[in-house]
Motif scaffolding. Structure first.
Motif, PDB file in Angstrom:
ATOM      1  N   GLY A  70     -35.931  56.965  94.826  1.00  0.00           N
ATOM      2  CA  GLY A  70     -37.017  58.037  94.287  1.00  0.00           C
ATOM      3  C   GLY A  70     -36.330  58.463  92.645  1.00  0.00           C
ATOM      4  N   SER A  71     -37.327  59.435  92.300  1.00  0.00           N
ATOM      5  CA  SER A  71     -37.113  59.910  90.951  1.00  0.00           C
ATOM      6  C   SER A  71     -36.447  61.206  90.947  1.00  0.00           C
ATOM      7  CB  SER A  71     -38.350  59.870  90.074  1.00  0.00           C
ATOM      8  OG  SER A  71     -37.861  60.151  88.668  1.00  0.00           O
ATOM      9  N   PRO A  72     -35.131  61.447  90.197  1.00  0.00           N
ATOM     10  CA  PRO A  72     -34.467  60.528  89.169  1.00  0.00           C
ATOM     11  C   PRO A  72     -33.771  59.619  90.169  1.00  0.00           C
ATOM     12  CG  PRO A  72     -33.339  62.590  89.332  1.00  0.00           C
ATOM     13  CD  PRO A  72     -34.621  62.747  89.941  1.00  0.00           C
ATOM     14  N   ALA A  73     -33.365  58.299  89.372  1.00  0.00           N
ATOM     15  CA  ALA A  73     -32.416  57.294  90.180  1.00  0.00           C
ATOM     16  C   ALA A  73     -30.954  57.792  90.003  1.00  0.00           C
ATOM     17  CB  ALA A  73     -32.803  56.021  89.600  1.00  0.00           C
ATOM     18  N   LEU A  74     -30.370  57.924  91.259  1.00  0.00           N
ATOM     19  CA  LEU A  74     -28.905  58.623  90.975  1.00  0.00           C
ATOM     20  C   LEU A  74     -28.013  57.937  91.725  1.00  0.00           C
ATOM     21  CD1 LEU A  74     -30.201  62.124  91.867  1.00  0.00           C
ATOM     22  CD2 LEU A  74     -29.312  61.407  89.657  1.00  0.00           C
ATOM     23  N   ILE A  75     -26.876  57.669  91.305  1.00  0.00           N
ATOM     24  CA  ILE A  75     -25.773  57.602  91.761  1.00  0.00           C
ATOM     25  C   ILE A  75     -24.346  58.452  91.782  1.00  0.00           C
ATOM     26  CG2 ILE A  75     -23.998  55.548  92.090  1.00  0.00           C
ATOM     27  CD1 ILE A  75     -25.638  53.619  90.716  1.00  0.00           C
ATOM     28  N   LEU A  76     -23.713  58.799  92.640  1.00  0.00           N
ATOM     29  CA  LEU A  76     -22.766  60.053  92.658  1.00  0.00           C
ATOM     30  C   LEU A  76     -21.739  59.264  93.509  1.00  0.00           C
ATOM     31  CD1 LEU A  76     -25.937  61.332  92.768  1.00  0.00           C
ATOM     32  CD2 LEU A  76     -24.329  63.391  93.278  1.00  0.00           C
ATOM     33  N   LYS A  77     -20.512  59.757  93.114  1.00  0.00           N
ATOM     34  CA  LYS A  77     -19.330  59.445  93.736  1.00  0.00           C
ATOM     35  C   LYS A  77     -18.209  60.887  94.039  1.00  0.00           C
ATOM     36  CE  LYS A  77     -15.071  56.524  92.890  1.00  0.00           C
ATOM     37  NZ  LYS A  77     -14.377  55.764  91.990  1.00  0.00           N
TER      38      LYS A  77
ATOM     39  N   TYR B  21     -37.902  53.405  87.526  1.00  0.00           N
ATOM     40  CA  TYR B  21     -36.536  53.093  88.315  1.00  0.00           C
ATOM     41  C   TYR B  21     -36.534  53.509  89.820  1.00  0.00           C
ATOM     42  CZ  TYR B  21     -34.486  51.335  83.893  1.00  0.00           C
ATOM     43  OH  TYR B  21     -34.160  50.547  82.755  1.00  0.00           O
ATOM     44  N   PHE B  22     -36.357  52.664  90.776  1.00  0.00           N
ATOM     45  CA  PHE B  22     -36.694  52.924  92.118  1.00  0.00           C
ATOM     46  C   PHE B  22     -35.563  52.175  92.935  1.00  0.00           C
ATOM     47  CE2 PHE B  22     -37.522  52.966  96.513  1.00  0.00           C
ATOM     48  CZ  PHE B  22     -38.039  54.320  96.678  1.00  0.00           C
ATOM     49  N   PHE B  23     -34.587  52.650  93.333  1.00  0.00           N
ATOM     50  CA  PHE B  23     -33.370  52.031  93.780  1.00  0.00           C
ATOM     51  C   PHE B  23     -33.473  51.765  95.341  1.00  0.00           C
ATOM     52  CE2 PHE B  23     -29.970  54.267  90.787  1.00  0.00           C
ATOM     53  CZ  PHE B  23     -30.223  53.072  89.966  1.00  0.00           C
ATOM     54  N   ASP B  24     -33.280  50.249  95.831  1.00  0.00           N
ATOM     55  CA  ASP B  24     -33.588  50.146  96.954  1.00  0.00           C
ATOM     56  C   ASP B  24     -32.298  49.946  97.893  1.00  0.00           C
ATOM     57  OD1 ASP B  24     -36.295  49.419  96.999  1.00  0.00           O
ATOM     58  OD2 ASP B  24     -35.678  48.253  95.336  1.00  0.00           O
ATOM     59  N   ALA B  25     -31.076  49.322  97.220  1.00  0.00           N
ATOM     60  CA  ALA B  25     -29.967  49.064  98.081  1.00  0.00           C
ATOM     61  C   ALA B  25     -28.529  49.044  97.187  1.00  0.00           C
ATOM     62  CB  ALA B  25     -30.162  47.677  99.011  1.00  0.00           C
TER      63      ALA B  25
ATOM     64  N   GLY C 100     -32.668  47.631  92.279  1.00  0.00           N
ATOM     65  CA  GLY C 100     -33.987  48.279  92.272  1.00  0.00           C
ATOM     66  C   GLY C 100     -35.342  47.325  92.216  1.00  0.00           C
ATOM     67  N   ASP C 101     -36.365  47.942  92.233  1.00  0.00           N
ATOM     68  CA  ASP C 101     -37.794  47.308  92.211  1.00  0.00           C
ATOM     69  C   ASP C 101     -38.070  46.650  90.963  1.00  0.00           C
ATOM     70  OD1 ASP C 101     -38.359  47.634  94.794  1.00  0.00           O
ATOM     71  OD2 ASP C 101     -39.638  49.353  94.511  1.00  0.00           O
ATOM     72  N   PRO C 102     -38.833  45.809  90.837  1.00  0.00           N
ATOM     73  CA  PRO C 102     -38.910  45.055  89.652  1.00  0.00           C
ATOM     74  C   PRO C 102     -39.718  45.886  88.320  1.00  0.00           C
ATOM     75  CG  PRO C 102     -39.763  43.713  91.464  1.00  0.00           C
ATOM     76  CD  PRO C 102     -39.695  45.086  91.743  1.00  0.00           C
ATOM     77  N   ILE C 103     -39.195  45.537  87.361  1.00  0.00           N
ATOM     78  CA  ILE C 103     -39.531  46.164  86.098  1.00  0.00           C
ATOM     79  C   ILE C 103     -39.859  44.986  85.005  1.00  0.00           C
ATOM     80  CG2 ILE C 103     -39.110  47.834  84.006  1.00  0.00           C
ATOM     81  CD1 ILE C 103     -37.307  49.285  85.853  1.00  0.00           C
ATOM     82  N   ASN C 104     -41.127  44.863  84.390  1.00  0.00           N
ATOM     83  CA  ASN C 104     -41.165  43.644  83.591  1.00  0.00           C
ATOM     84  C   ASN C 104     -40.990  42.448  84.246  1.00  0.00           C
ATOM     85  OD1 ASN C 104     -42.130  45.475  81.628  1.00  0.00           O
ATOM     86  ND2 ASN C 104     -40.100  45.629  80.740  1.00  0.00           N
TER      87      ASN C 104
END
Length: 325
Positions: free
Chosen positions: A85-92, A111-115, A128-132
């Motif tokens: 979802g939005s925003p696309a996030l990575i946390l540690k 930007y949509f992260f999948d895995a 993430g899902d395709p862009i261009n």
């Protein structure tokens, strides 16, 4: 409570764990026979240190509405979470989830992260899902502290996407010698990149496709077994899995297959796979060529310990299961 299922050549049982949570869980990372992590909707993570019997839950401060669809854990202290979802996030976290630091953020709604998957504690990818007309891949080489675009992005066909269903539509081999992606939508494909990482190979899959709700959802760690189907018609059994069969037809849909839509598949022992989805879980002892239904309990994800035999399942309404075989 422990539940014993239908007869099989290998005795099986699944212990359901009460969590008193209403969240949707789509990600698990099992470190060893004692330590495992999960992440979920409503910004939650949880850790077990006793093999899944009890869990310590924490809501990530400031991200209470985030949907954390994947997690990668390396110990009882260190873990990385990814939001869809939005925003696309990575946390540690490096202190067992007491504190989380944002390592990547993108507010662009494209930007949509999948895995997410890691070949070792330092190297990982997020899909993430395709862009261009290119699938998005970002890479870390420092344990998730920094991220950059992967140098070789796979092509995407019109209407093709990946599913953020269990964090297993992307796999990197533990040796780091190949990357494996499965897709759905208008097509169902297996995308494979092997060393020296110059050219992607694209394989059509005999899995139901043609709508946004169907296609391939999960690939096993070694790329041999793939599952999916149509989550909007989860009892539909035709063309919900593919098994590698060699050339000239790399993948075939064997019978009997899993009992309906499956969102995750995991190699849990030599030639032995567990798959799961909303219609229930299934079991194969012959590299995915034939399957037996275990039960009709709904789960989203199943994962085996990286170092050990512990196998856990998780799903909607905070449901967690321990699978023993």
């Amino acid at each position: 409570m422990a539940i014993v299922f239908a007869p099989n050549v290998i005795a099986q049982k699944k212990q359901l764990i009460e969590t008193n949570k209403t969240v949707s869980i789509r990600s698990l990372s099992v470190v060893d026979n004692k330590i495992a992590w999960l992440s979920s909707s409503n910004g939650y993570t949880a850790i077990t240190k006793d093999g899944g019997l009890t869990w310590k839950w924490q809501q990530v401060k400031g991200f209470e509405k985030a949907d954390f669809r994947d997690i990668e854990a390396f110990s009882d202290k260190e873990a990385i979470i990814m939001s869809s979802g939005s925003p696309a996030l990575i946390l540690k976290t490096i202190d067992g989830g007491l504190n989380w630091e944002v390592k990547y953020r993108n507010d662009d709604k494209a930007y949509f992260f999948d895995a997410m998957d890691f070949s070792n504690p330092k190297h990982g990818l997020v899909l993430g899902d395709p862009i261009n007309e290119k699938f998005m891949l970002i890479e870390t080489n420092d344990g998730g502290d920094s991220w950059h675009q992967f140098k070789n992005l796979p092509n995407a066909e019109k209407g093709e996407a990946a599913f953020a269903a269990s964090g297993t539509c992307l796999r990197i081999s533990y040796k780091g010698d190949y990357v494996s992606i499965v897709t759905g939508g208008n097509v169902a494909r297996h995308l494979v990149l092997e060393k020296p990482f110059t050219d992607w190979a694209y394989y059509d899959l005999p899995i139901t496709h043609g709508k946004p709700s169907n296609g391939a959802f999960s690939v096993g760690e070694n790329g041999m077994v793939i599952v999916g189907g149509d989550y909007s018609k989860d009892k539909f059994r035709d063309s919900v899995h593919a098994t590698f069969s060699g050339h000239p037809l790399p993948y075939k849909d064997s019978k009997p297959g899993p009992n309906g839509y499956q969102s995750c598949v995991e190699l849990i022992a030599p030639q032995t796979y567990l798959s799961t989805g909303t219609p229930g879980s299934n079991y194969s002892t012959d590299n995915g060529y034939t399957w037996q239904q275990i039960d009709a309990t709904s789960f989203n994800v199943c994962r085996k310990a990286k170092n050990g035999k512990l196998v856990l399942l998780a799903g909607d309404k905070g449901k967690i299961g321990i699978f023993k075989f």
